[in-house]
Design an enzyme around this catalytic site. Sequence first.
Site, PDB file in Angstrom:
ATOM      1  N   TYR A 142       0.766  -1.336  -0.122  1.00 17.78           N
ATOM      2  CA  TYR A 142       0.263   0.056   0.059  1.00 17.78           C
ATOM      3  C   TYR A 142       1.297   1.582   0.087  1.00 17.78           C
ATOM      4  O   TYR A 142       0.577   2.489   0.262  1.00 17.78           O
ATOM      5  CB  TYR A 142      -1.178  -0.024   1.389  1.00 17.78           C
ATOM      6  CG  TYR A 142      -1.972  -1.065   1.648  1.00 17.78           C
ATOM      7  CD1 TYR A 142      -2.680  -1.716   0.590  1.00 17.78           C
ATOM      8  CD2 TYR A 142      -2.505  -1.614   2.098  1.00 17.78           C
ATOM      9  CE1 TYR A 142      -3.135  -2.957  -0.478  1.00 17.78           C
ATOM     10  CE2 TYR A 142      -3.553  -2.870   2.069  1.00 17.78           C
ATOM     11  CZ  TYR A 142      -4.224  -2.709   1.375  1.00 17.78           C
ATOM     12  OH  TYR A 142      -5.027  -3.795   1.219  1.00 17.78           O
ATOM     13  N   LYS A 192       3.795 -15.376   1.269  1.00 16.07           N
ATOM     14  CA  LYS A 192       4.009 -15.879   0.200  1.00 16.07           C
ATOM     15  C   LYS A 192       5.740 -16.735   0.140  1.00 16.07           C
ATOM     16  O   LYS A 192       6.443 -16.703  -1.370  1.00 16.07           O
ATOM     17  CB  LYS A 192       3.302 -15.203  -1.142  1.00 16.07           C
ATOM     18  CG  LYS A 192       1.488 -15.434  -0.885  1.00 16.07           C
ATOM     19  CD  LYS A 192       0.358 -16.388  -0.931  1.00 16.07           C
ATOM     20  CE  LYS A 192       0.196 -16.884  -2.777  1.00 16.07           C
ATOM     21  NZ  LYS A 192       0.663 -18.374  -2.755  1.00 16.07           N
ATOM     22  N   ASP A 225      -2.342 -18.542   1.838  1.00  9.84           N
ATOM     23  CA  ASP A 225      -3.320 -18.528   1.213  1.00  9.84           C
ATOM     24  C   ASP A 225      -3.953 -20.046   1.132  1.00  9.84           C
ATOM     25  O   ASP A 225      -5.566 -19.891   2.291  1.00  9.84           O
ATOM     26  CB  ASP A 225      -3.090 -18.768  -0.579  1.00  9.84           C
ATOM     27  CG  ASP A 225      -1.786 -20.004  -0.539  1.00  9.84           C
ATOM     28  OD1 ASP A 225      -1.020 -20.268   0.046  1.00  9.84           O
ATOM     29  OD2 ASP A 225      -1.918 -20.492  -1.437  1.00  9.84           O
ATOM     30  N   ASP A 249      -4.801  -7.435   5.956  1.00 15.84           N
ATOM     31  CA  ASP A 249      -5.793  -6.441   6.090  1.00 15.84           C
ATOM     32  C   ASP A 249      -7.006  -8.057   4.933  1.00 15.84           C
ATOM     33  O   ASP A 249      -8.062  -7.939   6.180  1.00 15.84           O
ATOM     34  CB  ASP A 249      -6.042  -6.243   3.917  1.00 15.84           C
ATOM     35  CG  ASP A 249      -6.518  -4.756   3.835  1.00 15.84           C
ATOM     36  OD1 ASP A 249      -7.863  -4.716   4.995  1.00 15.84           O
ATOM     37  OD2 ASP A 249      -6.805  -3.384   2.803  1.00 15.84           O
ATOM     38  N   ASP A 253      -9.812  -9.458   7.715  1.00 13.32           N
ATOM     39  CA  ASP A 253     -11.428  -9.287   7.722  1.00 13.32           C
ATOM     40  C   ASP A 253     -12.289 -10.652   8.065  1.00 13.32           C
ATOM     41  O   ASP A 253     -12.678 -10.510   8.728  1.00 13.32           O
ATOM     42  CB  ASP A 253     -11.606  -8.485   6.535  1.00 13.32           C
ATOM     43  CG  ASP A 253     -11.580  -6.737   7.015  1.00 13.32           C
ATOM     44  OD1 ASP A 253     -11.493  -6.414   7.860  1.00 13.32           O
ATOM     45  OD2 ASP A 253     -12.819  -6.060   5.947  1.00 13.32           O
TER      46      ASP A 253
END
Length: 368
Positions: A142, A192, A225, A249, A253
Amino acid sequence: MSNPSILILAGDGIGPEVMGEVKKIINWYGDKRDLSFDVSEDLVGGCAYDKHGTPLHDDTMAKAQEVDAVLLGAVGGPQYDDLDFSVKPERGLLRLRKEMDLYSNLRPAQCFDALADFSSLKKDVVAGLDIMIVRELTSGIYFGEPRGIFEEGNERVGINTQRYTESEIERVARSAFELARRRGNKVCSMEKANVMESGILWREVVQRVHDTEYQDVELSHMYADAGAMQLCRWPKQFDVIVTDNLFGDLLSDAAAMLTGSLGMLPSASLGAPMENGRPKALYEPVHGSAPDIAGQGKANPIACILSFAMALRYSFDQGAEADRLEAAVEKVLADGVRTADLLADEGVTPVSTSEMGDKIIAALDASL
Ligand code: NAD
């Protein structure tokens, strides 16, 4: 010794309503537990824009840098949707996070037994769940450069850059290990590393911080993942999860919604320790300003109250009092007290924001 200091920024919409209940609880601690705070209040978001033409005045920013903890309600509302990006209410919040350098975002996912039926997962998968996601908040994709939309040949290309320095990974890893020592003593780091160089570095650095400083904490690594799948399959296998800004993020959530309503979710954002040893800190509910119910006394104040419980634990070293407050919330829910957002059964009458606060205070009284 002077009292610990708190700056309250209630903000917009339901922010002042839910914060009103936190103020009652702060007063209760002063009256009943001899635990007083020096509380000051100021504006953030749309209300600050209305008064000062900016969502966060410089004086407010300076105050936030000095206090032991900032408690924030929520910012935003439809009346501010057309403002220039630079003065939108959310910019006030982003400025606080950036200038206080709050790099470690703590998002608990805790399921109170009384609300286990509210989850979209089976009751036995979520009942008693208590995990913490630590998301790196000030770096990563970001913020990385280059970024933008560029012309390339005869088409456009959108670019964002995932970038982490070793020191950025080290400090958030330390934050996660410290937290694990106060909880279940387990950290799972997610990235990852199979397809991203930043993930390889992340894994190496987290392992190194563990091996040199936190060998007593159990560390595991998981691809993000696979981590997302495991969070849905059997979330109770985790204690603390540490991950980068982007994966955090998404994962926080997803984990938060395992537990039900948005009105129940607290958060903390922590930075480096100040001179007094306390971390720079901002505590806030995950929800927004909920303009659809603002001013009607319908908002659930529990997310904001649980954010104050996190402040007791992480800024004020009052773990036992944080436990007391969380137990009071649990007791009230177990007694069947519900704000409208927690009601599935239409036969039950919801309580108002202030009635929920009063019930929690009654449960605190009963705990003495
Ligand atoms: P929201 O979280 O405000 O509301 C989403 C839904 O959840 C609404 O139906 C709302 O009524 C309900 N809800 C939220 N909190 C609740 C509570 N405590 N009790 C009962 N119900 C609750 O998200 P949104 O509607 O997408 O955004 C509204 C405004 O809030 C926008 O301006 C947005 O930019 C802003 N926002 C601010 C923050 C923040 O201050 N940290 C976070 C998210 C959104």
